[in-house]
Design an enzyme around this catalytic site. Sequence first.
Site, PDB file in Angstrom:
ATOM      1  N   PRO A 213      62.891  85.624  -0.198  1.00  0.00           N
ATOM      2  CA  PRO A 213      63.685  84.451  -0.613  1.00  0.00           C
ATOM      3  C   PRO A 213      62.933  83.407  -1.439  1.00  0.00           C
ATOM      4  O   PRO A 213      62.710  82.273  -0.994  1.00  0.00           O
ATOM      5  CB  PRO A 213      64.147  83.882   0.722  1.00  0.00           C
ATOM      6  CG  PRO A 213      63.034  84.219   1.662  1.00  0.00           C
ATOM      7  CD  PRO A 213      62.536  85.572   1.227  1.00  0.00           C
ATOM      8  N   CYS A 214      62.581  83.763  -2.676  1.00  0.00           N
ATOM      9  CA  CYS A 214      61.921  82.791  -3.552  1.00  0.00           C
ATOM     10  C   CYS A 214      62.849  81.627  -3.899  1.00  0.00           C
ATOM     11  O   CYS A 214      62.390  80.571  -4.344  1.00  0.00           O
ATOM     12  CB  CYS A 214      61.411  83.473  -4.811  1.00  0.00           C
ATOM     13  SG  CYS A 214      62.648  84.407  -5.725  1.00  0.00           S
ATOM     14  N   HIS A 215      64.165  81.795  -3.674  1.00  0.00           N
ATOM     15  CA  HIS A 215      65.107  80.703  -3.967  1.00  0.00           C
ATOM     16  C   HIS A 215      64.932  79.539  -2.989  1.00  0.00           C
ATOM     17  O   HIS A 215      65.429  78.436  -3.253  1.00  0.00           O
ATOM     18  CB  HIS A 215      66.551  81.211  -3.923  1.00  0.00           C
ATOM     19  CG  HIS A 215      66.965  81.784  -2.598  1.00  0.00           C
ATOM     20  ND1 HIS A 215      66.695  83.085  -2.233  1.00  0.00           N
ATOM     21  CD2 HIS A 215      67.628  81.229  -1.547  1.00  0.00           C
ATOM     22  CE1 HIS A 215      67.183  83.305  -1.022  1.00  0.00           C
ATOM     23  NE2 HIS A 215      67.742  82.196  -0.579  1.00  0.00           N
TER      24      HIS A 215
END
Length: 362
Positions: free
Chosen positions: A125-127
């Site tokens: 989850p780089c978001h």
Amino acid sequence: MNYENFETPIGKIILIGDKNGISQLLVDNKSKEILISNDWVKSENQFAEAKAQLLEYFQGKRTRFDLKLNPKGTDFQKKVWTELSKIPYGELKSYKDIAMATGNPKAARAIGMANNKNPIPIIVPCHRVIGANKKLVGYAYGLELKKRLLNLELINHTFEILKAHYGKLNWWPADSDFEMMVGAILTQNTNWKNVEKALSNFNGNLSPEYIEDVAPDELAEIIRPSGYHNQKALKLKSLTKWFKKYDYNISEAKKQDADLLREELLNINGIGGETADSILVYALEKPFFVIDAYTRRIFHRVGIEVPDKYEDYRLLMEDAIPKNTKVYNLNHALVVEHAKAFCQKKPLCDNCPLQVICSKRI
């Protein structure tokens, strides 16, 4: 390498990998050109579990992934991606936070570059990484998608926290479906205590037949405690006229298409989106998310960019939470309870269960 593509609410997703796990996830949402390599072989079964978990995630039913991953990158990049996977669902970290977690407190810029090279977004989850100023910063598939993913998580995470705190609640207090519909009009621009006073003034005579026959001025006097009583009397007359189409039979009304019923209700004099959706969820058992002042207040303070227009906000919530009447009923009950207990106009933040995620935008 094998690949599979499938449709999701955010566009087509392409998964690429081999027996060692998923190596790439691509999103074909028109934000960047996606090319299928001639070296990839179409697979029908290899990614079945990943596909199922991703669809559950987009439906707000999954908060973590349990998949075999095999991203290609340097040791440093893999270390960063591992830390990204530790960020809890619905929560945010800065590049500095990730730098500290990797043991490189001065490497925020390098962390940002590794974050941007993440080959398996969403699952890794780089978001959930934002700038030090708490602003959304670059995302390979555009900031709109990043915001959408964060909204999805924050909205569902908020309701999970509220559910854990308050348990299962029931709301709307009424002895009949028609009383519920009447209450939805009476509660406009007032509080529930005043609605209860107005309802008690019917002295057991509340029915569609009674409201049809009673004189408007007499009806207005009965509901005077709810405020704007003359206007609300006319609204109740109009509501009753609509209900007569179905012979005052709620079962007949429930048989109708949800969108048709909503259109009919919105065409009634004095009924707007909030009142219509309240009637649809609580009386007619149709899944429309109710947006009221409490919903606006709580989610603004938590950190959601709340749209000004009612319909835009309703669709934002329905995009995050699958259409389900019972879920919408419970969620609205949780909002009402939390707004009364903690998130008042002047908030009572001490011991508030949402403190862990609240942006406190008072």
